[in-house]
Design a protein around this motif. Structure first.
Motif, PDB file in Angstrom:
ATOM      1  N   PRO A 146      13.687  -3.006 -10.502  1.00 18.16           N
ATOM      2  CA  PRO A 146      14.138  -3.273  -9.128  1.00 18.16           C
ATOM      3  C   PRO A 146      15.354  -2.449  -8.751  1.00 18.16           C
ATOM      4  O   PRO A 146      16.168  -2.066  -9.605  1.00 18.16           O
ATOM      5  N   LEU A 147      15.497  -2.178  -7.452  1.00 17.32           N
ATOM      6  CA  LEU A 147      16.588  -1.329  -6.981  1.00 17.32           C
ATOM      7  C   LEU A 147      17.953  -1.986  -7.103  1.00 17.32           C
ATOM      8  O   LEU A 147      18.937  -1.336  -7.439  1.00 17.32           O
ATOM      9  N   SER A 153      21.082 -13.034  -4.690  1.00 18.47           N
ATOM     10  CA  SER A 153      19.813 -12.934  -3.976  1.00 18.47           C
ATOM     11  C   SER A 153      18.678 -13.491  -4.822  1.00 18.47           C
ATOM     12  O   SER A 153      18.691 -13.388  -6.053  1.00 18.47           O
ATOM     13  N   GLU A 154      17.685 -14.081  -4.147  1.00 20.52           N
ATOM     14  CA  GLU A 154      16.496 -14.577  -4.846  1.00 20.52           C
ATOM     15  C   GLU A 154      15.316 -13.623  -4.654  1.00 20.52           C
ATOM     16  O   GLU A 154      14.175 -13.986  -4.885  1.00 20.52           O
ATOM     17  N   ILE A 155      15.619 -12.392  -4.238  1.00 18.64           N
ATOM     18  CA  ILE A 155      14.574 -11.406  -3.955  1.00 18.64           C
ATOM     19  C   ILE A 155      14.794 -10.157  -4.807  1.00 18.64           C
ATOM     20  O   ILE A 155      15.911  -9.662  -4.931  1.00 18.64           O
ATOM     21  N   ASP A 156      13.715  -9.654  -5.397  1.00 19.06           N
ATOM     22  CA  ASP A 156      13.727  -8.357  -6.063  1.00 19.06           C
ATOM     23  C   ASP A 156      13.148  -7.318  -5.108  1.00 19.06           C
ATOM     24  O   ASP A 156      12.124  -7.566  -4.447  1.00 19.06           O
ATOM     25  N   VAL A 157      13.812  -6.164  -5.022  1.00 18.76           N
ATOM     26  CA  VAL A 157      13.341  -5.071  -4.170  1.00 18.76           C
ATOM     27  C   VAL A 157      12.906  -3.918  -5.066  1.00 18.76           C
ATOM     28  O   VAL A 157      13.715  -3.372  -5.825  1.00 18.76           O
ATOM     29  N   TYR A 158      11.624  -3.570  -4.986  1.00 15.24           N
ATOM     30  CA  TYR A 158      11.103  -2.437  -5.748  1.00 15.24           C
ATOM     31  C   TYR A 158      10.997  -1.232  -4.819  1.00 15.24           C
ATOM     32  O   TYR A 158      10.411  -1.305  -3.741  1.00 15.24           O
ATOM     33  N   GLY A 159      11.592  -0.147  -5.249  1.00 15.04           N
ATOM     34  CA  GLY A 159      11.541   1.085  -4.459  1.00 15.04           C
ATOM     35  C   GLY A 159      10.460   2.012  -4.972  1.00 15.04           C
ATOM     36  O   GLY A 159      10.151   2.026  -6.171  1.00 15.04           O
ATOM     37  N   LEU A 177       4.488  12.446   1.936  1.00 13.28           N
ATOM     38  CA  LEU A 177       5.173  11.438   1.113  1.00 13.28           C
ATOM     39  C   LEU A 177       6.224  10.726   1.948  1.00 13.28           C
ATOM     40  O   LEU A 177       6.875  11.328   2.795  1.00 13.28           O
ATOM     41  N   ASP A 178       6.373   9.423   1.716  1.00 19.13           N
ATOM     42  CA  ASP A 178       7.458   8.684   2.361  1.00 19.13           C
ATOM     43  C   ASP A 178       7.903   7.544   1.455  1.00 19.13           C
ATOM     44  O   ASP A 178       7.155   7.114   0.570  1.00 19.13           O
ATOM     45  N   LEU A 179       9.111   7.056   1.709  1.00 15.62           N
ATOM     46  CA  LEU A 179       9.643   5.958   0.913  1.00 15.62           C
ATOM     47  C   LEU A 179       8.910   4.662   1.243  1.00 15.62           C
ATOM     48  O   LEU A 179       8.448   4.460   2.368  1.00 15.62           O
ATOM     49  N   ALA A 180       8.810   3.798   0.247  1.00 16.02           N
ATOM     50  CA  ALA A 180       8.185   2.487   0.436  1.00 16.02           C
ATOM     51  C   ALA A 180       8.966   1.460  -0.374  1.00 16.02           C
ATOM     52  O   ALA A 180       9.609   1.802  -1.381  1.00 16.02           O
ATOM     53  N   TYR A 181       8.921   0.211   0.088  1.00 14.87           N
ATOM     54  CA  TYR A 181       9.624  -0.875  -0.595  1.00 14.87           C
ATOM     55  C   TYR A 181       8.718  -2.092  -0.658  1.00 14.87           C
ATOM     56  O   TYR A 181       7.915  -2.346   0.245  1.00 14.87           O
ATOM     57  N   LYS A 182       8.855  -2.834  -1.734  1.00 15.97           N
ATOM     58  CA  LYS A 182       8.096  -4.062  -1.898  1.00 15.97           C
ATOM     59  C   LYS A 182       9.068  -5.162  -2.325  1.00 15.97           C
ATOM     60  O   LYS A 182       9.952  -4.949  -3.160  1.00 15.97           O
ATOM     61  N   TYR A 183       8.902  -6.345  -1.726  1.00 13.30           N
ATOM     62  CA  TYR A 183       9.825  -7.455  -1.940  1.00 13.30           C
ATOM     63  C   TYR A 183       9.091  -8.584  -2.669  1.00 13.30           C
ATOM     64  O   TYR A 183       8.015  -9.026  -2.226  1.00 13.30           O
ATOM     65  N   THR A 184       9.673  -9.046  -3.779  1.00 12.79           N
ATOM     66  CA  THR A 184       9.070 -10.145  -4.536  1.00 12.79           C
ATOM     67  C   THR A 184      10.125 -11.202  -4.828  1.00 12.79           C
ATOM     68  O   THR A 184      11.333 -10.953  -4.729  1.00 12.79           O
ATOM     69  N   ASP A 185       9.636 -12.363  -5.211  1.00 11.51           N
ATOM     70  CA  ASP A 185      10.527 -13.413  -5.681  1.00 11.51           C
ATOM     71  C   ASP A 185      11.188 -12.956  -6.975  1.00 11.51           C
ATOM     72  O   ASP A 185      10.588 -12.231  -7.774  1.00 11.51           O
ATOM     73  N   SER A 305      17.496  -4.789   5.216  1.00 11.47           N
ATOM     74  CA  SER A 305      18.485  -3.928   5.860  1.00 11.47           C
ATOM     75  C   SER A 305      19.117  -2.957   4.862  1.00 11.47           C
ATOM     76  O   SER A 305      19.555  -1.869   5.235  1.00 11.47           O
ATOM     77  N   LYS A 306      19.143  -3.349   3.577  1.00 17.92           N
ATOM     78  CA  LYS A 306      19.723  -2.467   2.561  1.00 17.92           C
ATOM     79  C   LYS A 306      18.831  -1.258   2.270  1.00 17.92           C
ATOM     80  O   LYS A 306      19.291  -0.271   1.707  1.00 17.92           O
ATOM     81  N   THR A 307      17.558  -1.360   2.621  1.00 16.76           N
ATOM     82  CA  THR A 307      16.638  -0.261   2.323  1.00 16.76           C
ATOM     83  C   THR A 307      16.568   0.776   3.442  1.00 16.76           C
ATOM     84  O   THR A 307      15.902   1.799   3.287  1.00 16.76           O
TER      85      THR A 307
END
Length: 797
Positions: A146-147, A153-159, A177-185, A305-307
């Motif tokens: 995770p980033l 925070s209770e969220i993991d952000v994968y970049g 190509l572009d940036l992507a993010y995925k949010y998990t518990d 917002s951090k991404t």
């Protein structure tokens, strides 16, 4: 010659394309097409391609040979025959013996698509073998770590990134190509289940999506249910029985992810399917799954917002991903040489159009030259200022207007609010006669259904049968959020055919006033130090209220390239239509009820019959008044068209020609799909001489990949946004309208931002208005649903 600016793009060139080649075979396709149902035929072909790709374990693509449609597969494919069940027939594929070789020189459109699919398959195979990333879907890949490591925070952000192979207008292939993010518990599923009643949480989780940690392989799953503990839950495989626990330990590759550390034998078995596929269910462990969250969830916003990244940072990250993940890719014996520097090119720009305000006041059009950016800097602010200064363009009489005030607001304060709003509304609309105040009983959050019924009583008591209403919602407390939302949705839907509602929060609007004692009586005035905030708030409120009154604040000074535009969008079982004539002084909204909603997803298909009826009904009345002798019509579809739109529009054109409303010989048409989000990861940044070296592009910048598809950047400079500008993807599906002219017209319509004139709009007004007008009644809470699911909310104390 159109003005241009040099922009850096999210395209990375495959530099050794000329030396690449590959071999393939063809499978003869036996598939009966259904007349007059192109949507079904397209779906059937997609199913054939998916099945063929699955069985051959390789890339596939449609390919015409000797005038017949075939399916191209890898040259080493051993599947000689396939039979695929479809509705209402079978498709049959037979492998032909000939081997064909394709060199990456000059290629036909079919060969381009074929080469693209073979390249993408090879790249996906390469990415799937990298130990540092995991695949979310066929185009999105994320780092395993995770980033952020935020303990609060209770969220993991994968970049990570999403990619696609694109064939550019310079006849070369690129990695887009572009940036992507995925949010998990942050916590695994079993930990969440331990915190709540087991049966309750199981019901809440059904249908939710998860990231499943299957050893080295991580992937997305959808929760179907739960079984016994993983040490007890067993299943058959190849004539043997395994428990979920045994299978995870002995049959799962786990070199990069410590499976044993995360396995707890007494946690429940997770029964899941892959999203979109309910034909097959699998067993897993709840202790190996984390809930996946979307950015639409409020509690995700803080991490989202951090991404947000500025253009300079975004392109540095993208170059890094190319260097670390797209090197060493072997394609038919050759190594792909992919440039890690993003492609830079001159892109054309549509200038900001001249606008027409009340009193025939027009703004000037700026020529794009070396001073253009400086000259347009104040455009957003001046657009709003001109409305306030001159009033709205559409200044005819209003329907009856009502202000609904809860009795929880002091009577004198309510009277002052009404007088103040009446005065301020006249600043925008001289013909506005004022709101008629109606006080309704605030039931103090008893229930949304009871409050709705009380509101009906108040309207009936005041003989309100039609008009527009500004509804000051009942006062809220900490636990009344769902109650207010249900009430808001219900009144908008159920009163729509008689009274259209615009809502305002009582706590917000009362916060601008303060009580004073004068001559022994309480009077209320606007708080001076909050006057600026009040003006901004009430302006936005009025702009929205003007839209439900179908009062347009301004128009374009000049007509569009094509005289008639029709916006079409479907929400559940309602379709919205917006008719735009010439320069937009005449815009008309209409809607139709269509087939009922099915399942839990939006059913966006609409029959040709309904489209034909609505278009003919409006166009026969409007063309003689607003657009005599029109030169063309373009139908803009929000999202994907389904084949019904071209059928309908051709019928409409024929009917209009029969009654001499158009000259068919010179009349042009187009069916255009507009996608707010797309699988193609294309963005750009304007190359600057200062610091930073890359900034958001100029609004109106566009890129055409060919005569059918392009990207339009509507929210760049002079509009201010956080992060990097996202374009809309525009595709000409059918017709003889010119795509570049259509894109120009779409951009000019995007400049008509009626609800917030000082801010950008990513969508053309014909689609934006449908969102505003149709959402309140298309799929919100009904009176009957509200009664059936009445939820009591604790009263205020």
């Amino acid at each position: 010659m159109k003005a241009t600016r040099r922009n850096t793009t999210t395209l990375f060139k495959i530099k050794n394309q000329s030396s690449l080649s590959f071999s393939f075979k063809l499978m003869q396709l036996d598939l009966q097409e259904i007349d007059n149902d192109p949507a079904l035929n397209n779906r059937n072909l997609e199913k054939v391609l998916m099945k063929a790709a699955s069985r051959t374990a390789g890339p596939v693509a449609p390919y015409h040979k000797d005038g017949k449609l075939h399916i191209a597969v890898r040259a080493d494919s051993q599947i000689e025959f396939l039979e695929i069940p479809l509705a209402p027939m079978y498709a049959k594929l037979t492998l032909l013996p000939e081997v064909y070789k394709l060199n990456f020189g000059k290629m036909s459109l079919e060969e381009i698509e074929l080469s693209k699919r073979f390249l993408e398959f090879t790249i996906k195979q390469h990415l799937g073998n990298l130990p540092t990333i995991w695949r979310f879907n066929s185009q999105q890949y994320f780092l395993r770590k995770p980033l952020y490591n935020d303990p609060h925070s209770e969220i993991d952000v994968y970049g990570g990134f999403n990619f696609q192979v694109l064939y550019n207008s310079d006849n070369l292939f690129y990695i887009s190509l572009d940036l992507a993010y995925k949010y998990t518990d942050k916590k695994f599923l079993h930990e969440r289940m331990e915190q709540q009643n087991s049966e309750t949480i199981k019901n809440k989780l059904q249908g939710k999506k998860c990231l499943y940690f299957g050893g080295d392989s991580w992937y997305q799953v959808q929760i179907a249910g739960f079984g016994k503990s993983i040490r007890e839950h067993d299943f058959p495989h190849d004539g043997k029985r395994f428990t979920v626990y045994e299978w995870a330990l002995s049959r799962t590759k786990s070199e990069t992810f410590n499976m044993r550390k995360h396995l707890f034998p007494d946690t429940p078995t997770l029964i899941f399917n892959y999203p979109g596929n309910t034909s097959k269910y699998l067993n897993g462990a709840a202790c190996l799954a984390k809930l996946v969250y979307s950015t639409s969830m409020e509690f995700v916003n803080g991490m989202h917002s951090k991404t947000l990244t500025n253009p300079d940072s975004r392109f540095r990250f993208l170059s890094s991903y190319i260097r670390h993940n797209f090197t060493g890719i072997r394609f038919n014996g050759a190594t792909l040489n992919i440039d890690d520097r993003p492609h830079s090119e001159e892109l054309k720009i549509f200038p900001l159009p001249s606008l027409k305000y009340n009193g025939n006041v027009e703004t000037k059009t700026f020529t794009i030259d070396q001073y253009y950016e400086r000259n347009i800097a104040d455009f957003p602010r001046m657009r709003k200022a001109n409305i306030i200064r001159h009033g709205i363009l559409n200044n005819n009489l209003f329907n009856p207007q009502y202000l609904l005030i809860p009795d929880s607001i002091d009577f004198t304060l309510g009277k002052t609010i009404c007088q103040t709003l009446n005065h301020d509304m006249k600043v925008f609309a001289k013909q506005f006669d004022g709101f008629v105040p109606i006080v309704y009983k605030d039931l103090r959050s008893s229930s949304a259904y009871k409050q709705y019924q009380e509101l009906k009583k108040a309207l009936n008591a005041n003989n309100v049968t039609h008009g527009k209403a500004l509804f000051i919602l009942p006062e809220e407390n900490e636990s009344s959020g769902k109650y207010i939302k249900n009430l808001h949705d219900c009144v908008k839907k159920n009163f729509y055919r008689s009274v259209q509602f615009q809502c305002a929060a009582s706590h917000k609007i009362t916060s601008f006033f303060r009580g004073y004692i004068e001559k022994g009586a309480v009077i209320y005035r606007l708080v001076e130090e909050r006057l600026r905030s009040y003006k901004s708030y009430v302006a936005n409120l009025f702009f929205e209220h003007l839209i439900i009154n179908q009062k347009w604040p301004y128009a374009l000074s000049k007509a569009l390239n094509y005289d008639i535009y029709v916006g079409l969008d479907v929400h559940d079982h309602y379709a919205g239509f917006t008719f735009f004539y010439r320069n937009g002084e005449k815009i008309v909204f209409d809607f139709a009820e269509v087939s009922s909603k099915t399942g839990t997803y939006r059913n966006e298909k609409i029959s040709a019959r309904v489209i034909t009826e609505r278009l003919l009904d409006n166009l026969k009345r409007h063309i003689p008044q607003y657009a005599k002798n029109p030169n063309g019509i373009v139908l803009l579809r929000d999202g994907r068209s389904f084949g019904e739109e071209p059928k309908a529009l051709k019928v409409v054109i024929d009917e209009l020609a029969k009654v001499n409303l158009i000259n068919k010989s010179s009349f042009r048409f187009g069916i255009v799909d507009i996608h707010k989000s797309t699988s193609i990861p294309y963005r750009i940044a304007l190359e600057s001489q200062g610091f930073p070296s890359l900034v958001n592009p100029i609004s109106g910048t566009y890129k055409m990949f060919n005569s059918q598809t392009g990207f339009l950047f509507t929210t760049g400079y002079p509009f201010k946004i956080n992060g990097t500008v996202h374009p809309i993807h525009i595709t000409l599906i059918e017709g003889d309208a010119e795509l570049e002219k259509v894109m120009h017209d779409i951009f000019n319509q995007c400049i008509m931002a009626f609800s917030a004139p000082d801010k950008p709009s990513s969508l053309p007004i014909v689609l934006k208005l449908i969102d505003t007008m149709i959402r309140p009644f298309a799929h919100q809470m009904t009176e009957y649903a509200l009664e059936e699911h009445e939820e009591e909310v604790p009263s205020k104390t």
